[in-house]
Write a protein that holds these residues in place. Structure first.
Motif, short mmCIF file in Angstrom:
data_model
loop_
_atom_site.label_atom_id
_atom_site.label_comp_id
_atom_site.label_asym_id
_atom_site.label_seq_id
_atom_site.Cartn_x
_atom_site.Cartn_y
_atom_site.Cartn_z
N MET A 1 57.34 52.46 68.49
CA MET A 1 56.48 51.48 67.68
C MET A 1 55.07 51.60 68.37
SD MET A 1 57.22 47.62 67.35
CE MET A 1 58.89 47.84 66.75
N THR A 2 54.07 51.57 67.93
CA THR A 2 52.62 51.69 68.17
C THR A 2 52.35 50.26 68.42
OG1 THR A 2 51.67 51.72 66.17
CG2 THR A 2 52.44 53.67 67.05
N ALA A 3 51.35 50.03 68.81
CA ALA A 3 50.42 48.72 69.34
C ALA A 3 50.05 48.02 68.05
CB ALA A 3 49.47 48.82 70.23
N THR A 4 49.98 48.78 66.78
CA THR A 4 49.34 48.40 65.48
C THR A 4 50.31 48.14 64.51
OG1 THR A 4 49.07 50.51 64.98
CG2 THR A 4 47.19 49.45 65.75
N THR A 5 51.64 48.45 65.09
CA THR A 5 52.90 48.31 64.03
C THR A 5 53.08 47.00 63.56
OG1 THR A 5 54.31 49.95 65.05
CG2 THR A 5 55.62 48.47 63.70
N HIS A 6 53.26 46.61 62.38
CA HIS A 6 53.13 45.38 61.83
C HIS A 6 54.69 45.02 61.92
CE1 HIS A 6 51.64 41.88 59.26
NE2 HIS A 6 52.80 41.86 58.88
N ARG A 7 55.22 43.99 62.56
CA ARG A 7 56.64 43.56 62.94
C ARG A 7 56.84 42.37 61.95
NH1 ARG A 7 55.05 41.90 68.83
NH2 ARG A 7 53.56 40.82 67.31
N ILE A 8 58.15 42.50 61.14
CA ILE A 8 58.53 41.96 60.23
C ILE A 8 60.23 41.53 60.65
CG2 ILE A 8 59.26 41.55 57.78
CD1 ILE A 8 57.06 43.45 57.00
N VAL A 9 60.39 40.30 60.56
CA VAL A 9 61.69 39.79 60.95
C VAL A 9 62.27 39.07 60.00
CG1 VAL A 9 63.21 38.28 62.72
CG2 VAL A 9 61.16 39.87 63.63
N PRO A 85 56.83 29.32 66.12
CA PRO A 85 55.61 29.63 65.08
C PRO A 85 54.19 29.90 65.86
CG PRO A 85 56.47 27.34 64.63
CD PRO A 85 57.30 27.66 65.87
N THR A 86 54.01 29.38 67.05
CA THR A 86 52.76 29.56 67.75
C THR A 86 52.85 30.82 68.12
OG1 THR A 86 52.56 27.16 67.98
CG2 THR A 86 51.28 28.40 69.23
N ALA A 87 53.92 30.89 68.98
CA ALA A 87 53.95 32.45 69.93
C ALA A 87 54.31 33.39 68.99
CB ALA A 87 55.01 32.25 70.82
N GLN A 88 54.92 33.17 67.60
CA GLN A 88 55.38 33.98 66.77
C GLN A 88 56.55 34.89 67.20
OE1 GLN A 88 51.51 34.51 63.63
NE2 GLN A 88 52.57 36.17 64.57
N ASN A 89 57.77 34.04 67.79
CA ASN A 89 58.75 34.99 67.95
C ASN A 89 60.25 33.99 67.91
OD1 ASN A 89 59.64 33.17 70.32
ND2 ASN A 89 57.74 34.17 71.58
N VAL A 90 61.30 34.41 67.68
CA VAL A 90 62.66 33.91 67.48
C VAL A 90 63.29 34.36 68.70
CG1 VAL A 90 64.41 33.97 65.83
CG2 VAL A 90 62.10 34.45 65.10
N SER A 91 64.11 33.36 68.82
CA SER A 91 65.36 33.45 69.99
C SER A 91 66.50 33.75 69.47
CB SER A 91 65.30 32.08 70.83
OG SER A 91 64.23 31.74 71.70
N VAL A 92 66.92 34.93 69.97
CA VAL A 92 68.34 35.57 69.35
C VAL A 92 69.36 35.55 70.50
CG1 VAL A 92 69.48 37.21 68.02
CG2 VAL A 92 67.07 36.54 67.47
N ASP A 93 70.17 34.62 70.56
CA ASP A 93 71.12 34.70 71.57
C ASP A 93 70.49 35.05 73.01
OD1 ASP A 93 73.29 34.30 69.93
OD2 ASP A 93 73.71 36.49 69.91
N GLY A 94 69.44 34.20 73.06
CA GLY A 94 68.57 34.37 74.59
C GLY A 94 67.62 35.23 74.58
N ASP A 95 67.55 36.13 73.82
CA ASP A 95 66.45 37.13 73.75
C ASP A 95 65.34 36.69 72.88
OD1 ASP A 95 67.93 38.86 75.67
OD2 ASP A 95 69.11 39.85 74.15
N GLU A 96 63.99 36.99 73.28
CA GLU A 96 62.77 36.87 72.50
C GLU A 96 62.53 38.02 71.33
OE1 GLU A 96 61.65 33.72 72.33
OE2 GLU A 96 63.02 33.20 73.82
N LEU A 97 62.42 37.77 70.11
CA LEU A 97 62.18 38.92 69.26
C LEU A 97 60.86 38.40 68.46
CD1 LEU A 97 63.46 41.33 67.89
CD2 LEU A 97 64.69 39.76 66.19
N ALA A 98 59.74 39.23 68.56
CA ALA A 98 58.31 38.99 68.09
C ALA A 98 58.39 39.16 66.90
CB ALA A 98 57.57 39.70 69.11
N TYR A 99 57.46 38.66 65.97
CA TYR A 99 57.20 38.95 64.69
C TYR A 99 55.60 38.69 64.53
CZ TYR A 99 57.09 33.93 63.65
OH TYR A 99 56.71 32.46 63.57
N ASP A 100 55.17 39.65 63.20
CA ASP A 100 54.01 39.32 62.74
C ASP A 100 54.09 38.56 61.48
OD1 ASP A 100 52.07 40.77 64.64
OD2 ASP A 100 53.35 42.50 63.92
N GLU A 101 55.25 38.85 60.84
CA GLU A 101 55.75 37.96 59.75
C GLU A 101 57.07 37.83 59.81
OE1 GLU A 101 53.57 38.41 55.66
OE2 GLU A 101 53.19 40.44 56.49
N LEU A 102 57.57 36.62 59.27
CA LEU A 102 58.84 36.00 59.35
C LEU A 102 59.45 35.73 58.08
CD1 LEU A 102 61.45 35.22 61.26
CD2 LEU A 102 60.47 33.06 61.23
#
Length: 391
Positions: A1-9, A85-102
């Motif tokens: 995954m590159t730095a410009t990859t658009h992450r959708i969760v 929604p400020t940091a744009q991440n989701v906690s999944v069983d204790g792990d952080e999952l970053a997103y650009d769009e959710l």
């Protein structure tokens, strides 16, 4: 995954979550996009068929990873416990999952917290494991001529009561409802429904509310006690509190308030689909069903793909088309509707309705698989004139 990859969760792998992930993967296959689907279970649950599981019928096993095979969608099995929604991440069983769009596709469950005893003593059709447990108890109960109370006269309650009564004719089945079962249908379709309930020997307690669920009975608000060896609760709707707890704007029921393109009005990088979204049309509020949920999923996938290509999008439009209700395995009634879900004159019953309903119930999984190769139309009606006004 590159730095410009658009992450959708995508949160939730029900009907809407599965479709939006698969359709979006196809729509963005030439773009630098990653899509991650999060769900607690690795098995896809056919919610439209839960009443069949509850009567002991064996359904096909659908593994989420197998359905996703070839799409490039990453699957994460786990519980989403928090959204930032400020940091744009989701906690999944204790792990952080970053997103650009959710994409928030967490569905609904039966409301079991408002009436005493329901959470402790009643079954619901929200979880296949509970449905299987209910089915096991039904078989033993039918052998000795026991009783079952189905609370809720909506479409789910009707389908459950008729399925139970047909599968286990030795049981006494009571349908308890605050309103007339099938009240949303036209007179002729509702007459067929009543005849089916009579034919199956289903006792009705209409115009009453449940005050308490007990281990062996249901007490009504007027003090009447109805014996029930098993109670099935199908009334009321509860959604996940995750959005409200995250500070995302929600309505009084906890649904995410969305704009005409189904984006959160408070956090536009969050899209809400299906039961999780408070969607308004010119004719009124959309209520959660698979019929309305799949079009919101398809629309959202198309919107994200279009905007990533710099294109403008049109507002979501939806109108209801039908109310399909199974009445056991050998009968059904289909009420065709206007955009606002009010009944038209046209309806189907008997063999034609049963065949129609089976096609509707069985269509989502084949649609998912076909959507990996082509753009499927999942919307029966955009509502015509009723949805052309800007809302």
């Amino acid at each position: 995954m590159t730095a410009t990859t658009h992450r959708i969760v995508v949160l939730g792998a029900g009907y809407t979550g599965m479709l939006v992930a698969i359709r979006l993967a196809r729509r963005t296959r030439k773009l630098d996009v990653s899509i991650t689907l999060v769900n607690p279970s690795a098995r896809f649950t056919e919610r439209l068929r839960m009443h069949q599981i509850a009567t002991g019928q064996e359904l096909a096993h659908h593994d989420i990873r197998e359905i996703l095979d070839g799409t490039g969608v990453d699957f994460v099995q786990g519980w989403a416990t928090a959204i930032d929604p400020t940091a744009q991440n989701v906690s999944v069983d204790g792990d952080e999952l970053a997103y650009d769009e959710l994409i928030y596709a967490l569905g609904s469950t039966a409301e079991t917290t408002l009436v005493p005893g329901v959470a402790e003593h009643a079954f619901t059709l929200d979880d296949p494991r509970l449905a299987h447990e209910f089915a096991g108890k039904l078989s033993a109960l039918a052998a000795r001529g026991g009783s079952v109370a189905v609370c809720g006269g909506g479409l789910t309650g009707i389908e459950a009561a008729t399925e139970i009564a047909e599968s286990h004719p030795g049981l006494r089945v009571t349908l308890i409802s605050s309103g007339e079962p099938g009240a949303m249908m036209g007179d002729k379709a509702r007459t067929h429904l009543r005849k089916a309930l009579d034919r199956l020997g289903i006792v009705r307690e209409i115009g009453v509310r449940v005050a308490e669920a007990r281990p062996d009975a249901v007490e009504l608000a007027d003090g009447t006690v109805i014996g029930a060896d098993l109670t099935l609760w199908t009334t009321g709707v509860r959604v996940s509190p995750l959005a409200t707890e995250a500070g995302i704007e929600t309505d009084a029921r906890g649904l995410i308030v969305v704009d005409p393109t189904l984006k959160s009005v408070s956090h536009p990088m969050i899209h809400a689909v299906g039961d999780a979204a408070a969607v308004r049309q010119a004719w009124g509020q959309v209520h959660g069903t698979c019929q309305s949920g799949l079009p919101t999923a398809a629309y959202t996938a198309d919107v994200i793909a279009a905007e990533l290509r710099g294109k403008t999008v049109r507002p979501f439009r939806f109108g209801y088309f039908h109310q399909p209700v199974s009445l056991g395995r050998r009968d059904a009634v289909i009420q065709f509707t206007r955009a606002d879900d009010s009944p038209r004159r046209l309806y189907l019953t008997g063999w034609a309705a049963r065949t129609y309903k089976e096609l509707v119930s069985g269509s989502p999984v084949p649609t998912f698989k076909a959507s990996k190769k082509m753009t499927m139309n999942v919307q029966l009606s955009k509502g015509g004139r009723a949805t052309r006004a800007t809302v």
